[in-house]
Design an enzyme around this catalytic site. Structure first.
Site, PDB file in Angstrom:
ATOM      1  N   LYS A   1     -18.803  17.692  -2.759  1.00 27.24           N
ATOM      2  CA  LYS A   1     -18.414  16.728  -3.717  1.00 27.24           C
ATOM      3  C   LYS A   1     -19.410  15.468  -3.450  1.00 27.24           C
ATOM      4  O   LYS A   1     -19.859  15.101  -2.828  1.00 27.24           O
ATOM      5  CB  LYS A   1     -17.182  16.164  -2.423  1.00 27.24           C
ATOM      6  CG  LYS A   1     -16.797  14.601  -3.063  1.00 27.24           C
ATOM      7  CD  LYS A   1     -15.763  13.824  -3.121  1.00 27.24           C
ATOM      8  CE  LYS A   1     -14.896  12.639  -3.788  1.00 27.24           C
ATOM      9  NZ  LYS A   1     -13.901  12.376  -3.105  1.00 27.24           N
TER      10      LYS A   1
ATOM     11  N   GLU B   1     -19.461  15.044   1.025  1.00 30.57           N
ATOM     12  CA  GLU B   1     -20.242  14.629   0.590  1.00 30.57           C
ATOM     13  C   GLU B   1     -21.147  13.754   0.885  1.00 30.57           C
ATOM     14  O   GLU B   1     -21.514  12.409   0.938  1.00 30.57           O
ATOM     15  CB  GLU B   1     -18.722  13.157   0.154  1.00 30.57           C
ATOM     16  CG  GLU B   1     -18.816  12.831  -1.199  1.00 30.57           C
ATOM     17  CD  GLU B   1     -17.772  10.977  -1.635  1.00 30.57           C
ATOM     18  OE1 GLU B   1     -16.337  11.158  -0.438  1.00 30.57           O
ATOM     19  OE2 GLU B   1     -17.410  10.407  -2.458  1.00 30.57           O
TER      20      GLU B   1
ATOM     21  N   ARG C   1       0.440  -1.270   0.118  1.00 30.46           N
ATOM     22  CA  ARG C   1      -0.333   0.101  -0.209  1.00 30.46           C
ATOM     23  C   ARG C   1       0.984   1.104  -0.241  1.00 30.46           C
ATOM     24  O   ARG C   1       0.342   2.178  -0.868  1.00 30.46           O
ATOM     25  CB  ARG C   1      -1.138  -0.287   1.342  1.00 30.46           C
ATOM     26  CG  ARG C   1      -1.592  -1.345   1.542  1.00 30.46           C
ATOM     27  CD  ARG C   1      -2.846  -0.628   1.966  1.00 30.46           C
ATOM     28  NE  ARG C   1      -2.478  -1.244   3.182  1.00 30.46           N
ATOM     29  CZ  ARG C   1      -2.590  -2.339   3.818  1.00 30.46           C
ATOM     30  NH1 ARG C   1      -2.716  -3.187   3.886  1.00 30.46           N
ATOM     31  NH2 ARG C   1      -2.255  -2.666   5.517  1.00 30.46           N
TER      32      ARG C   1
ATOM     33  N   LYS D   1     -12.786  14.603   4.921  1.00 31.54           N
ATOM     34  CA  LYS D   1     -13.909  13.896   3.707  1.00 31.54           C
ATOM     35  C   LYS D   1     -14.394  12.661   4.560  1.00 31.54           C
ATOM     36  O   LYS D   1     -13.670  12.434   5.681  1.00 31.54           O
ATOM     37  CB  LYS D   1     -13.268  12.807   2.318  1.00 31.54           C
ATOM     38  CG  LYS D   1     -13.554  12.332   1.818  1.00 31.54           C
ATOM     39  CD  LYS D   1     -13.655  10.934   1.113  1.00 31.54           C
ATOM     40  CE  LYS D   1     -14.190   9.920   1.242  1.00 31.54           C
ATOM     41  NZ  LYS D   1     -14.332   9.008  -0.250  1.00 31.54           N
TER      42      LYS D   1
HETATM   43  P1  13P Z   1     -14.406   7.513  -7.152  1.00 31.80           P
HETATM   44  O1  13P Z   1     -13.840   9.160  -7.557  1.00 31.80           O
HETATM   45  O2  13P Z   1     -13.902   6.168  -7.301  1.00 31.80           O
HETATM   46  O3  13P Z   1     -16.039   7.684  -6.841  1.00 31.80           O
HETATM   47  O4  13P Z   1     -14.169   7.840  -5.366  1.00 31.80           O
HETATM   48  C1  13P Z   1     -14.022   8.766  -4.895  1.00 31.80           C
HETATM   49  C2  13P Z   1     -14.237   9.089  -3.325  1.00 31.80           C
HETATM   50  O5  13P Z   1     -14.066   9.634  -2.807  1.00 31.80           O
HETATM   51  C3  13P Z   1     -15.472   7.960  -3.038  1.00 31.80           C
HETATM   52  O6  13P Z   1     -16.109   8.815  -1.678  1.00 31.80           O
END
Ligand code: 13P
Length: 344
Positions: free
Chosen positions: A224, A179, A45, A138
């Site tokens: 987001k 998000e 990772r 986030k």
């Molecule tokens: P994806 O662009 O693969 O959807 O991932 C963005 C993300 O942070 C999902 O929480």
């Protein structure tokens, strides 16, 4: 590095720049590594993420910030340099995923619907992450379209969680990425683009109402969202122009203009579609907020393939990552087209 929330938020969506979402949990990164037959270990990772963060051209010119996972923000590169220092040296801002995942929402819809958890102890965790260098965070709430769903209960619970998270972030001097993701992988036959529009509008209205109630400063946050697309299994797929037009329309009718920027997730779109949609939206012009990317899969898939877990392929992986970052940077300016994709 600047410390005012509004300044950090604006830097995250600076012209032609967007965010790399590299915050896959240990479970998710294992699924990605399975596809290249690579065992997911602390070292593999690290090697993978170190490859991305040492892509200096991409990190300097196209990537404003990186969302990290708890393990990564504490990790050191092979030579002992903290990974956070590598991205900071390239002028990219470290961010951190702080939710602890989407868990079944108790009640009659618990087999399908989830509520995102992670508020317990969040104030203390944010203080620690700030000390480790994070300047944004986030939290992802998940909304599923299915027969008769989403429920109001699910939208409300996730919006409330997002608002409480955002308020705690701002208290800690950290910009919240808010998000709310309406998933595109629903199997329901009526999950067309208009159903996505309807559910996304409902979700965003609820989220901004909760943010208001929690006294979150809109100038110091980034949204987001998903784009307005049809469910992946829907027979009727919209054109790229329709996706761009409907996404801009729903955002204009729900997102206050004081929000400095909107950074989309890719959500399972192909790399090129995610880029094309973003570019078409920016080409519409006259938007009150910056529109950019915060992609996970659509920025990383090609790089992961090219690298394949082999040290001799690091340069190839970095080239693939830099290419996608550059294409999305053009899209954030509304200047991408398929010819540039081929020319590279
Ligand atoms: P994806 O662009 O693969 O959807 O991932 C963005 C993300 O942070 C999902 O929480």
């Amino acid at each position: 590095m600047t410390e005012k929330l509004e300044d950090i938020a604006r830097a995250m969506v600076a012209p032609g720049k967007g965010i790399l979402a590299a915050d896959e949990s240990s479970g998710t990164i294992k699924k990605r590594f399975d596809k290249i037959n690579l065992a997911s270990t602390e070292d593999s990772r690290r090697d993978y993420r170190e490859m991305l963060f040492r892509s200096t051209d991409a990190m300097k010119n196209y990537v404003s910030g990186v969302i990290l996972y708890d393990e990564t923000i504490r990790q050191k590169a092979k030579d002992g340099t903290p990974l956070v220092e590598i991205m900071k040296a390239a002028g990219s801002i470290p961010g951190i995923k702080v939710d602890t995942g989407a868990k079944p929402l108790a009640g009659p819809t618990s087999k399908i619907e989830t509520v995102t958890e992670g508020l317990d102890g969040l104030r203390e965790r944010l203080a620690e992450y700030h000390a480790l260098g994070a300047r944004f965070a986030k939290w992802r709430g998940v909304i599923t379209i299915a027969d008769g769903l989403p429920s109001w209960n699910c939208i409300k619970a996730n919006a409330h969680g997002l608002a409480r998270y955002a308020a705690l972030c701002q208290e800690a001097g950290i910009v919240p990425i808010v998000e709310p993701e309406v998933l595109m992988d629903g199997a329901h036959c009526t999950h067309d683009i208009d159903e996505c529009y309807r559910v996304t509008e409902w979700t965003l209205r609820t989220v901004f109402r909760e943010l208001y109630d929690a006294r979150v400063s809109l100038e110091g946050m980034i949204l987001k969202p998903n784009m307005i697309v049809a469910g992946q299994k829907c027979a009727k797929q919209p054109s790229a122009a329709e996706v761009a037009e409907k996404t801009v329309r729903v955002l204009k009718s729900t997102v206050p203009s004081t929000v400095p920027g909107i950074a989309f997730l890719s959500g399972g779109q192909s790399d090129e579609m995610a880029t094309e949609h973003l570019s078409l939206m920016n080409a519409i012009g006259g938007l009150p907020w910056a529109l950019t990317f915060s992609y996970g899969r659509a920025l990383q898939a090609a790089a992961l393939q090219a690298w394949g877990g082999k040290s001799e392929n690091v340069a190839a992986g970095q080239r693939a990552f830099t290419h996608r970052a550059k294409m999305n940077s053009l899209a954030a300016l509304g200047k991408w087209d398929a010819k540039q994709e081929k020319a590279a």
